[in-house]
Design an enzyme around this catalytic site. Structure first.
Site, short mmCIF file in Angstrom:
data_model
loop_
_atom_site.label_atom_id
_atom_site.label_comp_id
_atom_site.label_asym_id
_atom_site.label_seq_id
_atom_site.Cartn_x
_atom_site.Cartn_y
_atom_site.Cartn_z
N LYS A 152 -5.05 6.39 7.45
CA LYS A 152 -5.74 6.56 6.17
C LYS A 152 -6.45 7.90 6.17
O LYS A 152 -7.19 8.21 7.11
CB LYS A 152 -6.74 5.42 5.99
N ARG A 200 0.88 -1.19 0.00
CA ARG A 200 0.00 0.00 0.00
C ARG A 200 0.90 1.21 0.00
O ARG A 200 1.64 1.46 0.93
CB ARG A 200 -0.89 0.00 1.24
N SER A 209 -12.64 -3.38 0.93
CA SER A 209 -12.86 -2.72 2.23
C SER A 209 -14.35 -2.51 2.43
O SER A 209 -15.04 -2.04 1.52
CB SER A 209 -12.24 -1.32 2.24
#
Ligand SMILES: Cc1ncc(COP(=O)(O)OP(=O)(O)O)c(N)n1
Ligand SMILES: Cc1nc(C(=O)O)sc1CCOP(=O)(O)O
Ligand SMILES: [Mg+2]
Length: 504
Positions: free
Chosen positions: A417, A319, A388
Protein backbone atom coordinates in the site's frame (compact mmCIF):
# COMPACT_ATOMS: atom_id res chain seq x y z
CA UNK A 1 -42.62 -11.70 32.45
CA UNK A 2 -42.98 -13.30 29.03
CA UNK A 3 -45.48 -10.70 27.91
CA UNK A 4 -43.07 -7.97 28.88
CA UNK A 5 -40.17 -9.69 27.10
CA UNK A 6 -42.22 -10.19 23.98
CA UNK A 7 -43.15 -6.55 23.96
CA UNK A 8 -39.52 -5.55 24.48
CA UNK A 9 -37.84 -8.00 22.13
CA UNK A 10 -40.47 -8.75 19.54
CA UNK A 11 -42.00 -12.07 18.57
CA UNK A 12 -39.22 -13.34 16.36
CA UNK A 13 -36.58 -13.01 19.03
CA UNK A 14 -38.86 -14.45 21.66
CA UNK A 15 -39.43 -17.45 19.46
CA UNK A 16 -35.67 -17.90 19.15
CA UNK A 17 -35.26 -17.71 22.91
CA UNK A 18 -38.05 -20.19 23.40
CA UNK A 19 -36.48 -22.66 20.97
CA UNK A 20 -32.87 -22.37 22.10
CA UNK A 21 -31.36 -25.19 24.18
CA UNK A 22 -28.68 -24.15 26.62
CA UNK A 23 -26.53 -26.57 28.59
CA UNK A 24 -24.89 -25.50 31.83
CA UNK A 25 -22.07 -27.60 33.26
CA UNK A 26 -21.72 -26.93 36.98
CA UNK A 27 -24.35 -25.22 39.11
CA UNK A 28 -22.24 -23.28 41.57
CA UNK A 29 -21.90 -19.51 41.63
CA UNK A 30 -21.50 -19.21 37.89
CA UNK A 31 -23.94 -21.85 36.71
CA UNK A 32 -26.79 -21.15 39.12
CA UNK A 33 -26.70 -17.40 38.54
CA UNK A 34 -26.26 -17.76 34.77
CA UNK A 35 -29.32 -20.04 34.73
CA UNK A 36 -31.37 -17.41 36.56
CA UNK A 37 -30.34 -14.73 34.05
CA UNK A 38 -31.20 -16.96 31.12
CA UNK A 39 -34.61 -17.91 32.49
CA UNK A 40 -35.36 -14.27 33.25
CA UNK A 41 -34.44 -13.54 29.61
CA UNK A 42 -36.92 -16.03 28.20
CA UNK A 43 -34.82 -19.18 27.71
CA UNK A 44 -37.00 -22.24 28.34
CA UNK A 45 -34.96 -25.35 27.51
CA UNK A 46 -32.06 -25.90 29.85
CA UNK A 47 -29.87 -28.89 30.55
CA UNK A 48 -28.48 -28.48 34.06
CA UNK A 49 -25.72 -30.72 35.36
CA UNK A 50 -24.10 -30.95 38.78
CA UNK A 51 -23.46 -33.89 41.11
CA UNK A 52 -23.19 -31.86 44.31
CA UNK A 53 -25.49 -30.86 47.17
CA UNK A 54 -26.14 -27.33 48.44
CA UNK A 55 -23.79 -26.48 51.29
CA UNK A 56 -24.01 -23.58 53.71
CA UNK A 57 -20.70 -22.31 52.36
CA UNK A 58 -22.29 -21.89 48.92
CA UNK A 59 -24.84 -19.34 50.04
CA UNK A 60 -22.46 -16.37 49.82
CA UNK A 61 -22.64 -16.49 46.03
CA UNK A 62 -24.76 -19.30 44.64
CA UNK A 63 -28.47 -19.05 43.85
CA UNK A 64 -29.72 -21.23 46.72
CA UNK A 65 -31.34 -20.55 50.06
CA UNK A 66 -30.77 -21.70 53.63
CA UNK A 67 -33.76 -24.03 53.56
CA UNK A 68 -32.21 -25.84 50.58
CA UNK A 69 -28.96 -26.83 52.30
CA UNK A 70 -28.47 -30.57 51.80
CA UNK A 71 -30.60 -30.78 48.64
CA UNK A 72 -29.10 -31.78 45.31
CA UNK A 73 -28.18 -28.59 43.46
CA UNK A 74 -29.95 -29.63 40.28
CA UNK A 75 -33.31 -30.02 42.01
CA UNK A 76 -32.86 -26.99 44.28
CA UNK A 77 -32.03 -24.83 41.28
CA UNK A 78 -34.92 -26.26 39.27
CA UNK A 79 -37.27 -25.24 42.11
CA UNK A 80 -35.81 -21.74 42.21
CA UNK A 81 -35.99 -21.28 38.46
CA UNK A 82 -39.62 -22.42 38.43
CA UNK A 83 -40.43 -19.76 40.97
CA UNK A 84 -39.37 -17.27 38.31
CA UNK A 85 -41.10 -19.04 35.43
CA UNK A 86 -43.08 -22.25 36.02
CA UNK A 87 -43.23 -23.38 32.40
CA UNK A 88 -39.63 -24.49 31.88
CA UNK A 89 -38.28 -27.54 30.11
CA UNK A 90 -35.43 -28.58 32.40
CA UNK A 91 -33.26 -31.64 31.96
CA UNK A 92 -31.58 -32.31 35.30
CA UNK A 93 -28.41 -34.36 35.32
CA UNK A 94 -27.17 -35.30 38.72
CA UNK A 95 -23.82 -36.78 37.66
CA UNK A 96 -20.22 -35.72 37.50
CA UNK A 97 -19.59 -34.57 33.92
CA UNK A 98 -16.66 -36.33 32.30
CA UNK A 99 -15.32 -36.84 28.80
CA UNK A 100 -17.28 -40.09 28.75
CA UNK A 101 -20.72 -38.54 29.30
CA UNK A 102 -20.40 -34.88 28.26
CA UNK A 103 -21.84 -35.43 24.80
CA UNK A 104 -24.62 -37.68 25.99
CA UNK A 105 -25.65 -34.91 28.36
CA UNK A 106 -25.10 -31.77 26.31
CA UNK A 107 -25.11 -32.69 22.63
CA UNK A 108 -28.73 -31.63 22.23
CA UNK A 109 -27.74 -28.08 23.24
CA UNK A 110 -26.43 -25.50 20.78
CA UNK A 111 -25.07 -23.28 23.55
CA UNK A 112 -22.79 -24.53 26.27
CA UNK A 113 -22.06 -22.62 29.46
CA UNK A 114 -18.90 -23.72 31.25
CA UNK A 115 -19.37 -23.17 34.96
CA UNK A 116 -17.11 -25.69 36.66
CA UNK A 117 -14.64 -24.96 39.37
CA UNK A 118 -11.96 -27.47 38.39
CA UNK A 119 -9.57 -26.54 35.59
CA UNK A 120 -9.62 -30.11 34.26
CA UNK A 121 -13.43 -30.12 33.95
CA UNK A 122 -13.31 -26.75 32.24
CA UNK A 123 -10.80 -28.03 29.72
CA UNK A 124 -12.76 -31.18 29.01
CA UNK A 125 -16.04 -29.30 28.59
CA UNK A 126 -14.66 -26.56 26.33
CA UNK A 127 -12.74 -29.01 24.17
CA UNK A 128 -15.76 -31.29 23.73
CA UNK A 129 -18.04 -28.36 22.89
CA UNK A 130 -15.68 -26.90 20.31
CA UNK A 131 -15.17 -30.27 18.66
CA UNK A 132 -18.94 -30.49 18.20
CA UNK A 133 -19.00 -26.92 16.85
CA UNK A 134 -21.09 -25.67 19.75
CA UNK A 135 -21.08 -22.09 20.96
CA UNK A 136 -19.16 -22.30 24.21
CA UNK A 137 -18.79 -19.61 26.85
CA UNK A 138 -16.30 -20.22 29.64
CA UNK A 139 -15.07 -18.23 32.60
CA UNK A 140 -11.64 -17.57 33.99
CA UNK A 141 -10.46 -15.16 36.65
CA UNK A 142 -13.41 -14.24 38.86
CA UNK A 143 -11.97 -14.61 42.34
CA UNK A 144 -11.59 -11.92 44.98
CA UNK A 145 -13.11 -8.47 44.86
CA UNK A 146 -12.70 -5.18 43.01
CA UNK A 147 -11.33 -4.66 39.47
CA UNK A 148 -14.57 -5.75 37.86
CA UNK A 149 -13.69 -3.57 34.87
CA UNK A 150 -10.82 -5.97 34.17
CA UNK A 151 -13.33 -8.73 33.65
CA UNK A 152 -13.65 -8.68 29.91
CA UNK A 153 -15.63 -10.75 27.44
CA UNK A 154 -13.34 -12.00 24.74
CA UNK A 155 -13.94 -14.13 21.69
CA UNK A 156 -11.01 -16.48 21.92
CA UNK A 157 -11.58 -18.45 18.80
CA UNK A 158 -14.47 -19.15 16.54
CA UNK A 159 -17.26 -20.38 18.83
CA UNK A 160 -15.44 -19.83 22.12
CA UNK A 161 -15.88 -16.80 24.34
CA UNK A 162 -14.10 -16.40 27.67
CA UNK A 163 -15.23 -14.02 30.37
CA UNK A 164 -13.20 -12.84 33.34
CA UNK A 165 -9.78 -11.31 33.88
CA UNK A 166 -8.10 -14.68 33.19
CA UNK A 167 -5.77 -14.14 36.16
CA UNK A 168 -7.64 -14.13 39.44
CA UNK A 169 -7.93 -17.78 40.40
CA UNK A 170 -9.33 -18.78 43.75
CA UNK A 171 -6.83 -19.05 46.60
CA UNK A 172 -6.71 -18.21 50.29
CA UNK A 173 -6.22 -14.51 49.58
CA UNK A 174 -8.86 -14.38 46.85
CA UNK A 175 -12.00 -16.30 47.77
CA UNK A 176 -14.95 -16.51 45.39
CA UNK A 177 -17.34 -13.72 46.39
CA UNK A 178 -20.77 -12.78 45.14
CA UNK A 179 -20.07 -9.61 43.13
CA UNK A 180 -17.28 -10.85 40.86
CA UNK A 181 -18.76 -14.31 40.51
CA UNK A 182 -22.09 -12.62 39.75
CA UNK A 183 -20.51 -10.42 37.09
CA UNK A 184 -18.96 -13.50 35.50
CA UNK A 185 -22.28 -15.35 35.53
CA UNK A 186 -24.13 -12.37 34.07
CA UNK A 187 -21.53 -12.02 31.34
CA UNK A 188 -21.76 -15.70 30.47
CA UNK A 189 -25.54 -15.45 30.26
CA UNK A 190 -25.31 -12.28 28.20
CA UNK A 191 -22.97 -13.93 25.71
CA UNK A 192 -25.49 -16.74 25.23
CA UNK A 193 -28.32 -14.26 24.98
CA UNK A 194 -26.46 -12.28 22.32
CA UNK A 195 -25.78 -15.45 20.35
CA UNK A 196 -29.42 -16.44 20.45
CA UNK A 197 -30.85 -13.02 19.73
CA UNK A 198 -28.41 -12.22 16.98
CA UNK A 199 -28.04 -15.65 15.44
CA UNK A 200 -29.69 -14.89 12.12
CA UNK A 201 -28.87 -11.23 12.11
CA UNK A 202 -25.24 -11.76 12.94
CA UNK A 203 -23.96 -13.93 10.17
CA UNK A 204 -24.03 -12.18 6.88
CA UNK A 205 -25.06 -14.70 4.30
CA UNK A 206 -22.82 -14.30 1.30
CA UNK A 207 -24.76 -12.66 -1.45
CA UNK A 208 -27.64 -11.57 0.73
CA UNK A 209 -27.32 -7.88 0.84
CA UNK A 210 -30.56 -6.48 2.03
CA UNK A 211 -32.30 -7.60 5.15
CA UNK A 212 -30.00 -10.36 6.30
CA UNK A 213 -28.42 -8.13 8.89
CA UNK A 214 -30.34 -6.45 11.63
CA UNK A 215 -33.69 -7.50 12.93
CA UNK A 216 -36.58 -5.87 11.20
CA UNK A 217 -39.10 -5.14 13.86
CA UNK A 218 -42.71 -4.23 13.39
CA UNK A 219 -43.10 -0.94 11.61
CA UNK A 220 -39.76 -1.33 9.86
CA UNK A 221 -37.82 0.14 12.74
CA UNK A 222 -34.58 -1.63 13.41
CA UNK A 223 -33.64 -1.57 17.04
CA UNK A 224 -30.02 -1.11 17.96
CA UNK A 225 -28.21 -3.41 20.32
CA UNK A 226 -28.82 -2.08 23.75
CA UNK A 227 -25.36 -2.81 24.99
CA UNK A 228 -23.44 -0.21 23.09
CA UNK A 229 -20.72 1.26 25.22
CA UNK A 230 -18.64 3.22 22.81
CA UNK A 231 -15.57 4.97 23.95
CA UNK A 232 -15.39 8.66 23.35
CA UNK A 233 -18.33 10.97 23.06
CA UNK A 234 -21.75 9.96 24.23
CA UNK A 235 -23.71 11.76 21.62
CA UNK A 236 -25.90 9.91 19.15
CA UNK A 237 -25.87 10.40 15.43
CA UNK A 238 -28.68 10.22 13.02
CA UNK A 239 -27.36 7.53 10.71
CA UNK A 240 -30.34 6.22 8.96
CA UNK A 241 -33.86 7.43 9.16
CA UNK A 242 -35.16 3.91 9.47
CA UNK A 243 -32.94 3.07 12.39
CA UNK A 244 -33.29 3.83 16.00
CA UNK A 245 -29.81 4.85 16.93
CA UNK A 246 -28.04 2.82 19.59
CA UNK A 247 -28.18 4.12 23.09
CA UNK A 248 -24.69 5.10 24.01
CA UNK A 249 -23.59 5.06 27.58
CA UNK A 250 -21.35 8.05 27.89
CA UNK A 251 -17.80 7.82 29.06
CA UNK A 252 -15.80 10.73 30.21
CA UNK A 253 -12.71 9.70 28.33
CA UNK A 254 -12.02 11.02 24.92
CA UNK A 255 -8.75 10.33 23.24
CA UNK A 256 -6.41 13.26 23.16
CA UNK A 257 -4.48 13.31 19.94
CA UNK A 258 -1.09 11.70 20.35
CA UNK A 259 -1.88 10.04 23.64
CA UNK A 260 -0.31 6.62 23.85
CA UNK A 261 -2.54 3.67 24.22
CA UNK A 262 -0.49 2.11 26.99
CA UNK A 263 -2.03 4.71 29.23
CA UNK A 264 -5.52 3.97 28.01
CA UNK A 265 -5.06 0.25 28.24
CA UNK A 266 -5.03 0.43 31.99
CA UNK A 267 -8.21 2.44 32.00
CA UNK A 268 -10.20 -0.37 30.52
CA UNK A 269 -11.63 1.58 27.63
CA UNK A 270 -13.89 -0.78 25.77
CA UNK A 271 -14.59 -0.73 22.10
CA UNK A 272 -18.16 -1.74 21.49
CA UNK A 273 -20.62 -1.61 18.67
CA UNK A 274 -21.50 1.95 18.04
CA UNK A 275 -23.95 4.43 16.84
CA UNK A 276 -25.12 2.72 13.68
CA UNK A 277 -26.44 0.14 16.06
CA UNK A 278 -26.41 -2.71 13.60
CA UNK A 279 -26.76 -6.19 14.96
CA UNK A 280 -23.43 -7.69 15.76
CA UNK A 281 -21.81 -9.01 12.64
CA UNK A 282 -19.41 -11.94 12.74
CA UNK A 283 -16.46 -11.92 10.38
CA UNK A 284 -15.59 -15.44 9.28
CA UNK A 285 -12.39 -16.61 10.92
CA UNK A 286 -9.40 -17.49 8.76
CA UNK A 287 -8.05 -15.94 5.61
CA UNK A 288 -9.38 -12.63 4.28
CA UNK A 289 -7.90 -12.51 0.79
CA UNK A 290 -7.42 -9.23 -1.08
CA UNK A 291 -6.87 -8.84 -4.80
CA UNK A 292 -4.23 -6.67 -6.41
CA UNK A 293 -3.60 -7.23 -10.06
CA UNK A 294 -0.27 -5.41 -10.10
CA UNK A 295 1.11 -7.96 -7.64
CA UNK A 296 -0.43 -11.00 -9.32
CA UNK A 297 2.53 -12.09 -11.48
CA UNK A 298 0.72 -11.19 -14.70
CA UNK A 299 -2.45 -13.12 -13.86
CA UNK A 300 -5.85 -11.45 -13.97
CA UNK A 301 -7.83 -10.63 -10.82
CA UNK A 302 -10.44 -13.12 -11.94
CA UNK A 303 -7.97 -15.98 -12.40
CA UNK A 304 -6.39 -15.24 -9.05
CA UNK A 305 -9.78 -14.97 -7.35
CA UNK A 306 -10.88 -18.29 -8.86
CA UNK A 307 -7.89 -20.02 -7.31
CA UNK A 308 -8.44 -18.28 -3.98
CA UNK A 309 -12.09 -19.31 -3.85
CA UNK A 310 -11.30 -22.86 -4.95
CA UNK A 311 -9.09 -23.06 -1.87
CA UNK A 312 -12.09 -22.39 0.33
CA UNK A 313 -11.35 -18.79 1.36
CA UNK A 314 -14.54 -17.25 2.76
CA UNK A 315 -13.82 -13.53 2.41
CA UNK A 316 -12.58 -11.88 -0.73
CA UNK A 317 -11.92 -8.16 -1.01
CA UNK A 318 -11.77 -6.58 -4.43
CA UNK A 319 -8.98 -4.01 -4.16
CA UNK A 320 -7.91 -2.48 -7.40
CA UNK A 321 -5.94 0.71 -7.73
CA UNK A 322 -5.05 0.82 -11.40
CA UNK A 323 -8.21 0.24 -13.40
CA UNK A 324 -10.94 2.45 -14.72
CA UNK A 325 -14.28 2.27 -13.00
CA UNK A 326 -16.07 0.46 -15.80
CA UNK A 327 -13.52 -2.34 -15.78
CA UNK A 328 -13.76 -2.66 -12.01
CA UNK A 329 -17.52 -2.91 -12.31
CA UNK A 330 -17.28 -5.69 -14.90
CA UNK A 331 -14.80 -7.61 -12.76
CA UNK A 332 -16.90 -7.22 -9.64
CA UNK A 333 -19.98 -8.56 -11.42
CA UNK A 334 -18.07 -11.73 -12.19
CA UNK A 335 -16.63 -11.90 -8.69
CA UNK A 336 -20.11 -11.54 -7.27
CA UNK A 337 -21.22 -14.63 -9.13
CA UNK A 338 -18.08 -16.55 -8.18
CA UNK A 339 -18.29 -15.63 -4.49
CA UNK A 340 -21.97 -16.56 -4.37
CA UNK A 341 -21.18 -19.93 -5.86
CA UNK A 342 -18.41 -20.63 -3.39
CA UNK A 343 -20.24 -19.16 -0.39
CA UNK A 344 -17.71 -16.40 0.23
CA UNK A 345 -18.31 -12.80 1.22
CA UNK A 346 -17.45 -10.17 -1.36
CA UNK A 347 -16.17 -6.88 0.00
CA UNK A 348 -15.37 -3.99 -2.35
CA UNK A 349 -12.54 -1.69 -1.36
CA UNK A 350 -12.93 2.09 -1.46
CA UNK A 351 -16.16 2.47 -3.48
CA UNK A 352 -19.57 2.17 -1.80
CA UNK A 353 -21.41 2.88 -5.03
CA UNK A 354 -19.58 0.03 -6.76
CA UNK A 355 -20.33 -2.28 -3.85
CA UNK A 356 -24.02 -1.38 -4.08
CA UNK A 357 -24.10 -1.68 -7.84
CA UNK A 358 -22.78 -5.24 -7.86
CA UNK A 359 -24.68 -6.28 -4.72
CA UNK A 360 -21.51 -7.02 -2.82
CA UNK A 361 -21.75 -7.99 0.83
CA UNK A 362 -19.71 -5.08 2.04
CA UNK A 363 -17.44 -2.17 1.44
CA UNK A 364 -14.09 -1.42 3.03
CA UNK A 365 -12.95 2.14 3.59
CA UNK A 366 -9.81 3.71 4.96
CA UNK A 367 -8.97 6.88 6.78
CA UNK A 368 -8.54 8.75 3.49
CA UNK A 369 -11.73 7.50 1.90
CA UNK A 370 -15.26 8.88 2.32
CA UNK A 371 -16.08 9.28 6.02
CA UNK A 372 -17.83 6.32 7.58
CA UNK A 373 -20.92 8.39 8.43
CA UNK A 374 -21.30 9.35 4.79
CA UNK A 375 -20.78 5.78 3.63
CA UNK A 376 -23.34 4.56 6.12
CA UNK A 377 -25.81 7.09 4.81
CA UNK A 378 -25.23 5.77 1.31
CA UNK A 379 -25.45 2.08 2.09
CA UNK A 380 -27.69 2.05 5.19
CA UNK A 381 -27.65 -1.41 6.70
CA UNK A 382 -27.48 -3.12 3.32
CA UNK A 383 -23.74 -3.49 3.40
CA UNK A 384 -21.16 -4.55 5.93
CA UNK A 385 -18.84 -1.60 6.38
CA UNK A 386 -15.25 -2.26 7.34
CA UNK A 387 -12.87 0.52 8.32
CA UNK A 388 -9.06 0.55 8.38
CA UNK A 389 -7.64 1.69 11.69
CA UNK A 390 -4.08 2.28 12.80
CA UNK A 391 -4.55 3.47 16.38
CA UNK A 392 -6.96 3.12 19.30
CA UNK A 393 -8.36 6.56 18.58
CA UNK A 394 -9.25 5.55 15.05
CA UNK A 395 -10.67 2.27 16.29
CA UNK A 396 -12.88 4.04 18.79
CA UNK A 397 -14.05 6.54 16.21
CA UNK A 398 -14.84 3.77 13.75
CA UNK A 399 -16.75 1.75 16.30
CA UNK A 400 -18.61 4.75 17.57
CA UNK A 401 -19.65 5.67 14.06
CA UNK A 402 -21.00 2.17 13.45
CA UNK A 403 -18.32 0.17 11.66
CA UNK A 404 -19.18 -3.51 11.36
CA UNK A 405 -15.54 -4.54 11.58
CA UNK A 406 -12.18 -2.85 11.66
CA UNK A 407 -8.89 -3.50 9.91
CA UNK A 408 -5.96 -3.46 12.32
CA UNK A 409 -2.59 -2.69 10.83
CA UNK A 410 -0.16 -2.57 9.34
CA UNK A 411 1.13 -5.17 11.73
CA UNK A 412 4.43 -5.52 9.86
CA UNK A 413 6.08 -3.29 7.28
CA UNK A 414 4.46 -3.58 3.87
CA UNK A 415 5.13 -2.08 0.49
CA UNK A 416 1.83 -3.14 -1.00
CA UNK A 417 0.00 0.00 0.00
CA UNK A 418 1.36 3.37 -0.95
CA UNK A 419 1.56 6.00 1.77
CA UNK A 420 0.63 3.56 4.47
CA UNK A 421 1.62 4.65 7.94
CA UNK A 422 4.57 3.00 9.68
CA UNK A 423 3.83 -0.47 10.96
CA UNK A 424 1.95 -0.39 14.22
CA UNK A 425 3.29 -3.73 15.36
CA UNK A 426 1.68 -6.36 17.49
CA UNK A 427 1.15 -3.87 20.27
CA UNK A 428 -1.84 -2.30 18.57
CA UNK A 429 -3.22 -5.74 17.79
CA UNK A 430 -2.89 -6.67 21.47
CA UNK A 431 -4.81 -3.56 22.37
CA UNK A 432 -7.62 -4.39 19.98
CA UNK A 433 -7.74 -8.01 21.08
CA UNK A 434 -8.18 -6.86 24.64
CA UNK A 435 -10.73 -4.15 23.97
CA UNK A 436 -12.61 -4.56 20.74
CA UNK A 437 -16.10 -5.92 20.87
CA UNK A 438 -16.63 -5.82 17.16
CA UNK A 439 -14.85 -8.10 14.71
CA UNK A 440 -11.44 -7.15 13.46
CA UNK A 441 -8.99 -8.33 10.86
CA UNK A 442 -5.23 -8.06 11.16
CA UNK A 443 -3.47 -6.78 8.03
CA UNK A 444 -0.13 -5.62 6.72
CA UNK A 445 2.98 -7.63 5.93
CA UNK A 446 1.41 -10.89 7.04
CA UNK A 447 3.25 -13.85 5.54
CA UNK A 448 3.47 -17.56 6.06
CA UNK A 449 6.46 -17.08 8.38
CA UNK A 450 4.78 -14.61 10.75
CA UNK A 451 1.16 -15.77 10.53
CA UNK A 452 1.53 -17.94 13.63
CA UNK A 453 2.68 -14.94 15.62
CA UNK A 454 -0.33 -12.86 14.54
CA UNK A 455 -2.70 -15.68 15.43
CA UNK A 456 -1.05 -16.27 18.75
CA UNK A 457 -1.72 -12.63 19.62
CA UNK A 458 -5.42 -13.31 19.25
CA UNK A 459 -6.35 -12.43 15.66
CA UNK A 460 -8.91 -14.86 14.22
CA UNK A 461 -9.20 -13.26 10.79
CA UNK A 462 -6.09 -12.28 8.84
CA UNK A 463 -5.90 -10.27 5.64
CA UNK A 464 -3.13 -10.93 3.14
CA UNK A 465 -2.43 -9.39 -0.25
CA UNK A 466 0.96 -10.17 -1.76
CA UNK A 467 1.57 -13.38 0.16
CA UNK A 468 -1.38 -14.85 -1.70
CA UNK A 469 -1.76 -13.05 -5.02
CA UNK A 470 2.01 -12.90 -5.48
CA UNK A 471 2.47 -16.61 -4.97
CA UNK A 472 3.08 -18.72 -8.08
CA UNK A 473 1.05 -21.51 -6.48
CA UNK A 474 -1.91 -19.84 -4.80
CA UNK A 475 -3.70 -23.02 -3.81
CA UNK A 476 -0.52 -24.46 -2.32
CA UNK A 477 0.13 -21.23 -0.44
CA UNK A 478 -3.37 -21.10 0.98
CA UNK A 479 -3.13 -24.74 2.04
CA UNK A 480 0.05 -23.90 3.98
CA UNK A 481 -1.55 -20.84 5.57
CA UNK A 482 -4.58 -22.93 6.52
CA UNK A 483 -2.35 -25.51 8.15
CA UNK A 484 -0.94 -22.82 10.41
CA UNK A 485 -4.47 -21.60 11.20
CA UNK A 486 -5.68 -25.10 11.99
CA UNK A 487 -2.82 -25.72 14.39
CA UNK A 488 -3.78 -22.50 16.12
CA UNK A 489 -7.43 -23.57 16.29
CA UNK A 490 -6.42 -26.79 17.98
CA UNK A 491 -4.37 -24.75 20.38
CA UNK A 492 -7.46 -22.63 21.00
CA UNK A 493 -8.84 -25.39 23.09
CA UNK A 494 -5.59 -25.08 25.06
CA UNK A 495 -6.95 -21.76 26.24
CA UNK A 496 -8.29 -23.91 28.98
CA UNK A 497 -4.70 -23.97 30.19
CA UNK A 498 -5.32 -20.39 31.28
CA UNK A 499 -8.72 -21.16 32.74
CA UNK A 500 -8.21 -20.71 36.43
CA UNK A 501 -9.90 -23.12 38.77
CA UNK A 502 -12.24 -22.50 41.66
CA UNK A 503 -14.63 -20.17 39.86
CA UNK A 504 -17.73 -21.16 41.65
C1 LIG B 1 -9.18 -5.47 5.58
C2 LIG B 1 -8.54 -4.23 5.12
N1 LIG B 1 -7.90 -3.47 6.01
C3 LIG B 1 -7.30 -2.35 5.61
C4 LIG B 1 -7.37 -1.95 4.29
C5 LIG B 1 -6.75 -0.67 3.83
O1 LIG B 1 -7.73 0.27 3.45
P1 LIG B 1 -7.25 1.77 3.13
O2 LIG B 1 -6.55 2.30 4.30
O3 LIG B 1 -8.38 2.52 2.58
O4 LIG B 1 -6.19 1.56 2.01
P2 LIG B 1 -6.41 0.99 0.55
O5 LIG B 1 -6.58 -0.47 0.64
O6 LIG B 1 -7.62 1.63 -0.04
O7 LIG B 1 -5.17 1.34 -0.18
C6 LIG B 1 -8.06 -2.77 3.40
N2 LIG B 1 -8.16 -2.46 2.10
N3 LIG B 1 -8.64 -3.89 3.83
C1 LIG C 1 -4.04 -2.59 1.96
C2 LIG C 1 -3.36 -2.51 3.26
N1 LIG C 1 -3.92 -1.85 4.32
C3 LIG C 1 -3.16 -1.87 5.39
C4 LIG C 1 -3.51 -1.25 6.67
O1 LIG C 1 -2.76 -1.35 7.62
O2 LIG C 1 -4.58 -0.66 6.71
S1 LIG C 1 -1.72 -2.70 5.15
C5 LIG C 1 -2.15 -3.03 3.56
C6 LIG C 1 -1.31 -3.81 2.63
C7 LIG C 1 -1.33 -5.27 2.94
O3 LIG C 1 -0.67 -5.95 1.94
P1 LIG C 1 0.34 -7.11 2.25
O4 LIG C 1 -0.43 -8.23 2.81
O5 LIG C 1 0.91 -7.44 0.89
O6 LIG C 1 1.38 -6.57 3.17
MG1 LIG D 1 -9.15 2.81 0.77
Amino acid sequence: MLAYLEQALGRTRMARLREARVGIGGLGGLGSNAAVHLVRSGVRHLVLADFDRVDKSNLNRQYYFLAQVGQMKVSALADNLRLIHPDLDLTLICERITAANVLAVFDSCGYWVEAFDQAESKKMFVTAGLRRHKRVVAASGLAGWGRTDDMVTREWSSGLVIVGDRKSGVDAAAPPLAPRVGVGAAKEADVVLSWILEEDEAVAEPGEVTEARGAKEAGGVKKARGVAEPCGRAETHEMDKTQEVGKTRGREETYAVGKTYEADKNRGVEISPGAAGSAKFRLPAGIYAITSQTHSLGRSNLDVAAEILRSGVKILQYREKSKVFREMYEECLVLRRMTRESGALLIVNDYPELALAVEADGVHIGQDDLPLQVVRQLVGSRLIVGVSTHSPEQACAAVEAGADYIGVGPIYPTRTKENVCASVGLQYLDYIVAHAEIPFVAIGGIKEHNLGEVLSHGASTVALVTEIVGSPDIEGKIAKLNQIIEVKDEKASDIVGVLTGGEE
